[in-house]
Design a protein around this motif. Structure first.
Motif, PDB file in Angstrom:
ATOM      1  N   ARG A  74       0.654  -1.057   0.061  1.00 35.66           N
ATOM      2  CA  ARG A  74      -0.099   0.009   0.000  1.00 35.66           C
ATOM      3  C   ARG A  74       0.836   1.351  -0.169  1.00 35.66           C
ATOM      4  O   ARG A  74       1.468   1.772   1.145  1.00 35.66           O
ATOM      5  N   ARG A  97       1.063  -7.061  -9.336  1.00 37.14           N
ATOM      6  CA  ARG A  97       1.933  -6.191  -8.408  1.00 37.14           C
ATOM      7  C   ARG A  97       1.981  -7.158  -7.288  1.00 37.14           C
ATOM      8  O   ARG A  97       2.360  -6.655  -5.924  1.00 37.14           O
ATOM      9  N   HIS A 165       0.572   3.324 -10.423  1.00 29.73           N
ATOM     10  CA  HIS A 165      -0.614   3.621  -9.595  1.00 29.73           C
ATOM     11  C   HIS A 165       0.013   4.585  -8.533  1.00 29.73           C
ATOM     12  O   HIS A 165       0.071   4.079  -7.377  1.00 29.73           O
ATOM     13  N   ASP A 210     -12.203  10.062  -6.951  1.00 31.37           N
ATOM     14  CA  ASP A 210     -11.867   8.628  -7.698  1.00 31.37           C
ATOM     15  C   ASP A 210     -12.052   8.839  -9.272  1.00 31.37           C
ATOM     16  O   ASP A 210     -13.263   8.520  -9.697  1.00 31.37           O
ATOM     17  N   GLU A 269      -2.195   8.719 -11.438  1.00 29.17           N
ATOM     18  CA  GLU A 269      -1.561   7.768 -11.882  1.00 29.17           C
ATOM     19  C   GLU A 269      -1.704   7.665 -13.354  1.00 29.17           C
ATOM     20  O   GLU A 269      -2.600   7.968 -13.925  1.00 29.17           O
TER      21      GLU A 269
END
Ligand code: TA6
Length: 298
Positions: A74, A97, A165, A210, A269
């Motif tokens: 994270r 990832r 990201h 978002d 991102e």
């Protein structure tokens, strides 16, 4: 796959590159240049740190991040590949990832910088194996440049999404302005993916944000009034830019993210997602490139 540190240490470069056990005993690449430092885990080929000497870290890392095989780290720069977003019964943002990458090479550059190349294991992804060759190249100097190279060796076209990201560290989420997206259309994931037009010269974050900006290739800047710096996100081979801050409720809902950490981070991102997904013809290659720099905010 656990990494054999002894084998990796053959690629070390004195005073520039070393491999050490990191969090969760995952192997970490520690890069030092004359002007900066960076850290990259082989797990996910995940950049977890970049900092110019004398400056505060450019990338945000959650204090609650997991460091475990099969789990996403994270913060830093997760590589979302070969899909973006959730997929029923599959890892969110793809499998790249959450798996171990291989080290290909380390290079000391004439300018005092360092370049490290990683490779996604062949046919990674099990039942959802991605048949392309995927390299991730990180160049560290007074900027951080990351490139995701995909080559199609098979007869059929390969279709994939990709996104670096990046989580950025900011002084105070209330004191930043994001520029460079005016005139672009975006899908608002907080409003049922409604398609909207960005009309503001600068985006302020005042609630959960978002947004997937589409068909936009320009640089984006985060103007940070508290840290008196601009974080510049320049990109190549990218038609999508995503802006994300979980805000209060989502922050509380994420076990690997502190309840108050949303106040010190924002994601900008660069990638190719949704209608900007890549269709790579047989024998062809693609390159997604992101350069991060941080001039002072005058
Ligand atoms: O890039 C924004 C986003 O897609 C958000 O919707 C949120 O899910 C975020 O990524 C983090 O996703 P993750 O799977 O890392 O928790």
């Amino acid at each position: 796959m656990s990494h054999n540190i002894e084998q990796l240490q053959r690629h070390e470069i004195p005073n520039r590159v070393r491999f050490v056990p990191g969090n969760g005993d995952l192997t970490k690449t520690v890069v030092t240049t004359n002007t900066s430092a960076a850290e990259i885990y082989l797990h996910g080929s995940h950049v977890t740190g970049f900092q110019k000497n004398g400056e505060s870290p450019l990338l945000f890392m959650s204090d609650k991040s997991l460091f475990a095989p099969g789990k996403a780290i994270r913060g830093g720069v997760p590589i979302c590949f070969p899909w973006f977003g959730s997929r029923e019964g599959l890892p969110a943002h793809g499998f790249a990832r959450v798996m171990a990458w291989e080290l290909v090479a380390t290079t000391a550059l004439p300018d005092g910088g360092v370049c490290v190349r990683f490779r996604l294991p062949e046919n990674a992804g099990g039942a959802n194996a991605f048949l392309g060759k995927v390299d991730f190249i990180v160049t560290v100097n007074d900027a951080l440049t990351m490139e995701l190279h995909v080559t199609n060796p098979v007869a059929e076209p390969l279709i994939f999404e990709e996104c670096l990201h990046a989580y950025f560290s900011v002084g105070d989420i209330n004191d930043i302005a994001i520029t460079g997206l005016k005139g672009a259309h975006y899908l608002d994931k907080t409003d049922n993916n409604a398609r909207k037009l960005e009309t503001g010269d600068a985006i302020k974050i005042v609630s959960e944000t978002d947004r997937v900006y589409l068909d936009t290739t320009g640089a984006v800047e985060i103007h940070d009034a508290k840290l008196r710096r601009i974080i510049r996100v320049e990109k190549g081979g990218s038609a999508s830019t995503v802006v994300w801050n979980p805000w209060i409720a989502k922050a509380r809902a994420m076990a690997d993210f502190g309840d108050e950490e949303f106040r010190g981070m924002v994601c900008v991102e660069a990638g190719n997602v949704g209608q900007n997904q890549i269709t790579l013809a047989s024998g062809k290659s693609s390159a997604l490139k992101v350069k991060l720099s941080s001039p002072p905010l005058k």
